[in-house]
Design an enzyme around this catalytic site. Sequence first.
Site, short mmCIF file in Angstrom:
data_model
loop_
_atom_site.label_atom_id
_atom_site.label_comp_id
_atom_site.label_asym_id
_atom_site.label_seq_id
_atom_site.Cartn_x
_atom_site.Cartn_y
_atom_site.Cartn_z
N HIS A 1 49.03 43.48 42.92
CA HIS A 1 47.79 43.51 43.71
C HIS A 1 48.06 43.96 45.15
O HIS A 1 47.14 44.40 45.85
CB HIS A 1 47.14 42.13 43.70
CG HIS A 1 45.65 42.17 43.85
ND1 HIS A 1 44.99 43.11 44.60
CD2 HIS A 1 44.68 41.38 43.32
CE1 HIS A 1 43.69 42.89 44.56
NE2 HIS A 1 43.47 41.86 43.78
N ALA A 2 49.29 43.83 45.62
CA ALA A 2 49.62 44.34 46.96
C ALA A 2 49.57 45.86 47.00
O ALA A 2 49.41 46.46 48.06
CB ALA A 2 51.02 43.87 47.37
#
Length: 460
Positions: free
Chosen positions: A139-140
């Site tokens: 998700h980063a």
Amino acid sequence: MALMLPQDFMFLAIESREHPMHVGGLELFSPPEGAGAEFVRERYQQLLDTPEVADKFRRRPGTPFNTPRNLFWTTDSDIDLDYHVQLSALPQPGRIRELFAMTSRWHSSLLDRHRPLWEAHVIEGLEDGRFAVYTKVHHALIDGVSALRTLQRVLLEDPEAVGTPAPFAPQTRKQKAGKTAVFNPLGLAKAGADLVGDVAGGVPAAARISWQAVRERDMVLPLRAPRTMFNVPIGGARRFAAQSWPIERIREVGKATECTLNDVVLAMCGGALRDYLISQNALPDEPLIAMVPVSLHSLVAESNGGNAVTSVLANLGTHLEDPIDRLECITNSMRQAKRMLTGLSPLQAMAVGAFMVAPLAFAPFPGYVSHAPPPFNIVISNVPGPKKPLYWDGARLDGIYPLSIAMDGLALNITLTSNAGNLDFGVVGCRKSVPHLQRILTYLDDALVSLEQRVGKETA
């Protein structure tokens, strides 16, 4: 090295063995008519033969550990595609059940921080002749909206087209390998001026939101959600289940009740969660509260980090037995939330969303989840997908089933996306904390049928 956005750093900082912070997707394909047994392996080899990988998919943290160096991305010049792209076969009899079980295990494991943060698994051996692709990306690196857009860029509407590029290939040839971000003082000054303006404008915006909360006493606020079996510390193992429903069925309910498609989706989820909790003797007297992500990609250019979302809170009406009363409760709650965001800049809207989810930052601290009130009970996300059928070298995309994140205090996640004429639901939960997770799919269908029956009686 390129500087990370703060929210991207946060996704890395809070990750642990029990809390993988990647998003995933399971795509289901039907091979073209006349395709031989070698078709799937040829598609796999096609991915391995990709000559160039986009910058975003060559990034990894500056260090594999949670240190200040994680504030920066390192870009690898050489990518081992044999590691990132893998071919697997389902165990017999090759049912959807086996596919979901295999996907659940992959979604439970952490991505290797010594390498760029993504994987792709091509899966053959389904008993009906279809094949699947499971992808996961940290998700980063990317959010759900960006992930779907990446997929849609490479799949084609023409079933006769061949030579489809890989999702991790560059969009253009302008960005070459090894290229890093260049410091731009003029751009930094402009960003600083925009930030000052947003902060100054945030004071009256905060006052307006506070006054709205006072005036509309039933408006959903953080830390008012009841404690449920979903709001507990969790382990690292996940369970995944998925199903599709025709969009037209859901749209017809919305037309009859003068509410949005997303309101009907939330009503399906509210009804399903009510029935599931009743089956577990765990339904609270107060209504469950959902955090609903809202995409800001239409308002801001896609960032290097790939995340541009805010969030609102919605009352799911699980305390109401009648499905139409529940839908009206949800519709009113979402209208209040939308009024709250009206007139805000993208940065201000993201700040509001950050305030909603801020308590989750304390979830990793021992004892916090067990003793603090939950900010909300579940995340329910509706990500726009393709409106027309898409193809990969003639193979029709039958389903796109999202796999999102479960974490301490949020043991269950429901994410869905549109795909041509369907809505594809993906349900992810902690394997220990959410027993018989697959039953939620049955309850989702029951909730839609109940809405259709009530609407039919009122319009008859």
